[in-house]
Motif scaffolding. Structure first.
Motif, PDB file in Angstrom:
ATOM      1  N   LEU A 193     -47.779 -84.064 -26.177  1.00 27.93           N
ATOM      2  CA  LEU A 193     -47.194 -85.079 -25.099  1.00 27.93           C
ATOM      3  C   LEU A 193     -48.551 -85.792 -24.851  1.00 27.93           C
ATOM      4  N   VAL A 194     -48.293 -87.104 -24.455  1.00 31.43           N
ATOM      5  CA  VAL A 194     -49.313 -87.901 -24.367  1.00 31.43           C
ATOM      6  C   VAL A 194     -49.238 -88.651 -22.988  1.00 31.43           C
ATOM      7  N   GLY A 195     -47.947 -88.325 -22.374  1.00 33.73           N
ATOM      8  CA  GLY A 195     -47.421 -88.864 -21.061  1.00 33.73           C
ATOM      9  C   GLY A 195     -46.211 -88.586 -20.719  1.00 33.73           C
ATOM     10  N   CYS A 196     -45.905 -88.562 -19.226  1.00 35.65           N
ATOM     11  CA  CYS A 196     -44.486 -88.162 -18.961  1.00 35.65           C
ATOM     12  C   CYS A 196     -44.294 -89.162 -17.783  1.00 35.65           C
ATOM     13  N   ASP A 197     -42.877 -89.488 -17.531  1.00 34.40           N
ATOM     14  CA  ASP A 197     -42.536 -90.070 -16.215  1.00 34.40           C
ATOM     15  C   ASP A 197     -41.192 -89.361 -15.712  1.00 34.40           C
ATOM     16  N   LEU A 198     -41.072 -89.634 -14.510  1.00 36.29           N
ATOM     17  CA  LEU A 198     -39.688 -89.309 -13.834  1.00 36.29           C
ATOM     18  C   LEU A 198     -39.574 -90.460 -12.879  1.00 36.29           C
ATOM     19  N   VAL A 199     -38.432 -90.900 -13.275  1.00 34.32           N
ATOM     20  CA  VAL A 199     -37.813 -92.474 -12.564  1.00 34.32           C
ATOM     21  C   VAL A 199     -36.589 -92.345 -11.821  1.00 34.32           C
ATOM     22  N   GLU A 200     -36.552 -93.263 -11.084  1.00 28.54           N
ATOM     23  CA  GLU A 200     -35.076 -93.910 -10.286  1.00 28.54           C
ATOM     24  C   GLU A 200     -34.787 -92.885  -9.249  1.00 28.54           C
ATOM     25  N   VAL A 201     -35.629 -92.100  -8.835  1.00 28.65           N
ATOM     26  CA  VAL A 201     -35.360 -91.275  -7.419  1.00 28.65           C
ATOM     27  C   VAL A 201     -35.206 -92.411  -6.323  1.00 28.65           C
ATOM     28  N   SER A 202     -33.999 -92.522  -5.681  1.00 26.55           N
ATOM     29  CA  SER A 202     -33.963 -93.593  -4.713  1.00 26.55           C
ATOM     30  C   SER A 202     -33.634 -92.682  -3.320  1.00 26.55           C
ATOM     31  N   LEU A 220     -29.150 -86.516 -14.671  1.00 29.24           N
ATOM     32  CA  LEU A 220     -28.412 -85.553 -13.891  1.00 29.24           C
ATOM     33  C   LEU A 220     -27.253 -85.710 -13.094  1.00 29.24           C
ATOM     34  N   ASP A 221     -26.030 -84.909 -13.192  1.00 25.63           N
ATOM     35  CA  ASP A 221     -24.976 -85.425 -12.505  1.00 25.63           C
ATOM     36  C   ASP A 221     -25.265 -85.722 -11.010  1.00 25.63           C
ATOM     37  N   PRO A 222     -24.578 -86.845 -10.434  1.00 26.39           N
ATOM     38  CA  PRO A 222     -24.839 -87.182  -8.930  1.00 26.39           C
ATOM     39  C   PRO A 222     -24.685 -86.104  -8.225  1.00 26.39           C
ATOM     40  N   GLY A 223     -23.845 -85.064  -8.411  1.00 29.78           N
ATOM     41  CA  GLY A 223     -23.546 -83.979  -7.395  1.00 29.78           C
ATOM     42  C   GLY A 223     -24.747 -83.243  -7.239  1.00 29.78           C
ATOM     43  N   PHE A 224     -25.472 -83.296  -8.239  1.00 30.89           N
ATOM     44  CA  PHE A 224     -27.168 -82.717  -7.928  1.00 30.89           C
ATOM     45  C   PHE A 224     -27.870 -83.758  -7.471  1.00 30.89           C
ATOM     46  N   ALA A 225     -27.977 -84.836  -7.779  1.00 31.60           N
ATOM     47  CA  ALA A 225     -28.904 -85.877  -7.688  1.00 31.60           C
ATOM     48  C   ALA A 225     -28.311 -86.942  -7.642  1.00 31.60           C
ATOM     49  N   PRO A 226     -27.820 -87.128  -6.268  1.00 25.28           N
ATOM     50  CA  PRO A 226     -27.148 -88.412  -5.519  1.00 25.28           C
ATOM     51  C   PRO A 226     -28.142 -89.626  -5.305  1.00 25.28           C
ATOM     52  N   GLY A 227     -29.295 -89.186  -5.147  1.00 27.91           N
ATOM     53  CA  GLY A 227     -30.136 -90.403  -4.685  1.00 27.91           C
ATOM     54  C   GLY A 227     -30.911 -91.184  -5.937  1.00 27.91           C
ATOM     55  N   THR A 228     -30.089 -92.017  -6.567  1.00 30.01           N
ATOM     56  CA  THR A 228     -30.654 -92.822  -7.403  1.00 30.01           C
ATOM     57  C   THR A 228     -29.736 -94.028  -7.812  1.00 30.01           C
ATOM     58  N   GLY A 229     -30.094 -94.972  -8.333  1.00 25.84           N
ATOM     59  CA  GLY A 229     -29.469 -96.504  -8.366  1.00 25.84           C
ATOM     60  C   GLY A 229     -28.305 -96.517  -8.994  1.00 25.84           C
ATOM     61  N   THR A 230     -28.221 -95.868 -10.112  1.00 27.03           N
ATOM     62  CA  THR A 230     -26.908 -96.266 -11.046  1.00 27.03           C
ATOM     63  C   THR A 230     -26.371 -94.860 -11.401  1.00 27.03           C
ATOM     64  N   PRO A 231     -25.725 -94.154 -10.706  1.00 28.76           N
ATOM     65  CA  PRO A 231     -25.274 -92.878 -10.901  1.00 28.76           C
ATOM     66  C   PRO A 231     -23.920 -92.955 -11.833  1.00 28.76           C
ATOM     67  N   GLY A 287     -33.009 -85.080   0.671  1.00 29.29           N
ATOM     68  CA  GLY A 287     -34.137 -84.952   0.076  1.00 29.29           C
ATOM     69  C   GLY A 287     -33.955 -84.125  -1.374  1.00 29.29           C
ATOM     70  N   ASN A 288     -32.869 -83.680  -1.696  1.00 28.63           N
ATOM     71  CA  ASN A 288     -32.733 -82.870  -3.005  1.00 28.63           C
ATOM     72  C   ASN A 288     -32.957 -83.484  -4.218  1.00 28.63           C
ATOM     73  N   THR A 289     -32.801 -84.848  -4.286  1.00 31.77           N
ATOM     74  CA  THR A 289     -32.974 -85.561  -5.352  1.00 31.77           C
ATOM     75  C   THR A 289     -34.525 -85.644  -5.638  1.00 31.77           C
ATOM     76  N   ALA A 290     -35.038 -85.961  -4.520  1.00 30.81           N
ATOM     77  CA  ALA A 290     -36.688 -85.887  -4.645  1.00 30.81           C
ATOM     78  C   ALA A 290     -37.279 -84.614  -5.050  1.00 30.81           C
ATOM     79  N   LEU A 291     -36.571 -83.599  -4.412  1.00 37.83           N
ATOM     80  CA  LEU A 291     -37.024 -82.289  -4.611  1.00 37.83           C
ATOM     81  C   LEU A 291     -36.820 -81.766  -5.978  1.00 37.83           C
ATOM     82  N   THR A 292     -35.722 -82.043  -6.547  1.00 37.65           N
ATOM     83  CA  THR A 292     -35.597 -81.969  -7.844  1.00 37.65           C
ATOM     84  C   THR A 292     -36.561 -82.463  -8.799  1.00 37.65           C
TER      85      THR A 292
END
Length: 359
Positions: free
Chosen positions: A320-329, A287-298, A336-341
């Motif tokens: 689907l046998v598994g899913c992940d959502l990663v790199e929320v910093s 996602l664009d860092p304007g929406f999700a700035p809380g990450t390590g390599t924007p 808190g909006n990145t984690a909320l997303t």
């Protein structure tokens, strides 16, 4: 005293013990009205776990679990489970993803029981719980990978589908090792700003920029059923994604996504994936860092949250046998909006798992 979650095996007496008034007789459910006619959502007498409604239990109360679901020690008896992998030892830029699972759980208090957009009813379809975090070793990344692999072997052995909260993207490698042991080589829907197919970085072969190179080398992926969506940014060569294409991956750079719905793309992806097992890996930096700035390599000029939701909803019908959502910093987004997303995207993943009921 109010419960922080509810198990739908609650009896009338148990409801009284929790200081809740006895519930009235259940009204029937109707697909014509879009859901259950019963206004009391606290207990339905079935076997599923359902988060408490904020109509009756304050969101700010209780110990945070994902979506205020019950906590379980193991995946035994569960059909899907949220699990955290709190590491950032594999990051190359900004740290903080080790706090991702914790903050995602906090923000997930906003989630409700039904998906209003798709009318999915996850808590009428699957037995779901939060099974806590993998006991990682924050001093040793290779040992952490070993611990993750062992934990996921146990989860998958129960027949449970893991929904993972990262943590940096290194975790996809040991998770897919365990997934491929059970299912064989899997298809991959990879949503990310980066391909994560580097070979060696600063002398190391394991890190958040290398997981899918390692997966290909070990035969964990069915390379003709891999798609990478949202890739962008400056590169170390003119074509940063040449290696991916050489393996047979479909590469969808972000420029192909600008200013359009991704529903047509996902129709093609479903055809590519077929009926075989598929793993979904979603890096929040897609996602664009304007929406999700809380990450390590924007990276600028990314996907919108709407497109992220379209991608996940477009996985409906896949095995689907598994899913992940990663790199929320969380330290890089005090709102808190990145984690909320991230929490909402994980809920969307739950809502497209096999056996899902839709009204």
């Amino acid at each position: 005293m109010f419960p922080v979650w509810r198990n739908l095996n609650l009896t009338r007496a148990a409801a009284v013990c929790f200081s809740l008034p006895p519930r009235p007789a259940l009204a029937p459910c109707s697909s014509r009205t879009g859901g259950c006619l019963n206004p009391d959502r606290r207990s339905s007498g079935s076997r599923y776990n359902v988060p408490p409604s904020a109509e009756f239990v304050a969101r700010v109360s209780g110990i945070p679990t994902m979506a205020k679901l019950p906590y379980r020690e193991t995946a035994d008896g569960l059909e899907a489970a949220f699990i955290g992998v709190p590491i950032d030892t594999g990051t190359s830029n900004r740290p903080g993803a080790r706090f991702g699972p914790r903050q995602i759980r906090v923000e997930s208090a906003m989630l409700r029981a039904y998906n209003s957009g798709t009318r999915a009813a996850p808590y009428e379809s699957l037995v779901v719980a939060d099974i806590g975090d993998v006991n990682v070793n924050v001093y040793d990344l290779k040992d952490t990978c070993k611990r993750i692999r062992g934990a996921y072997r146990k989860i998958l052995a129960t027949g449970c589908i893991p929904l993972t909260m990262g943590g940096d993207h290194t975790i996809a490698y040991p998770i897919l090792q365990a997934v491929a042991e059970k299912h064989g080589p899997v298809g991959l829907v990879h949503v990310d700003a980066h391909a994560d197919t580097s070979d060696v970085v600063l002398g190391e072969k394991i890190g958040h920029g290398t997981p899918f190179r390692r997966c290909v080398e070990e035969g964990l992926l069915d390379c003709q059923r891999v798609v990478q969506i949202g890739l962008r940014g400056s590169g170390y060569s003119a074509d940063s994604y040449e290696w991916s294409r050489e393996q047979g991956f479909r590469v969808v750079q972000v420029e192909e996504c600008w200013f359009k719905s991704l529903a047509p793309l996902m129709s093609e992806v479903r055809a590519q994936m077929g009926s075989g097992p598929v793993y979904l890996s979603f890096d929040i930096d897609a996602l664009d860092p304007g929406f999700a700035p809380g990450t390590g390599t924007p990276e600028i000029a990314g996907l919108t949250p709407i497109q992220g939701v379209e991608i996940i909803r477009g996985c409906r019908g896949l095995n689907l046998v598994g899913c992940d959502l990663v790199e929320v910093s969380p330290p890089y987004d005090p709102t808190g909006n990145t984690a909320l997303t991230g929490a909402n995207l994980l809920f969307e993943m739950l809502c497209v798992l096999p056996k899902m009921k839709y009204y």
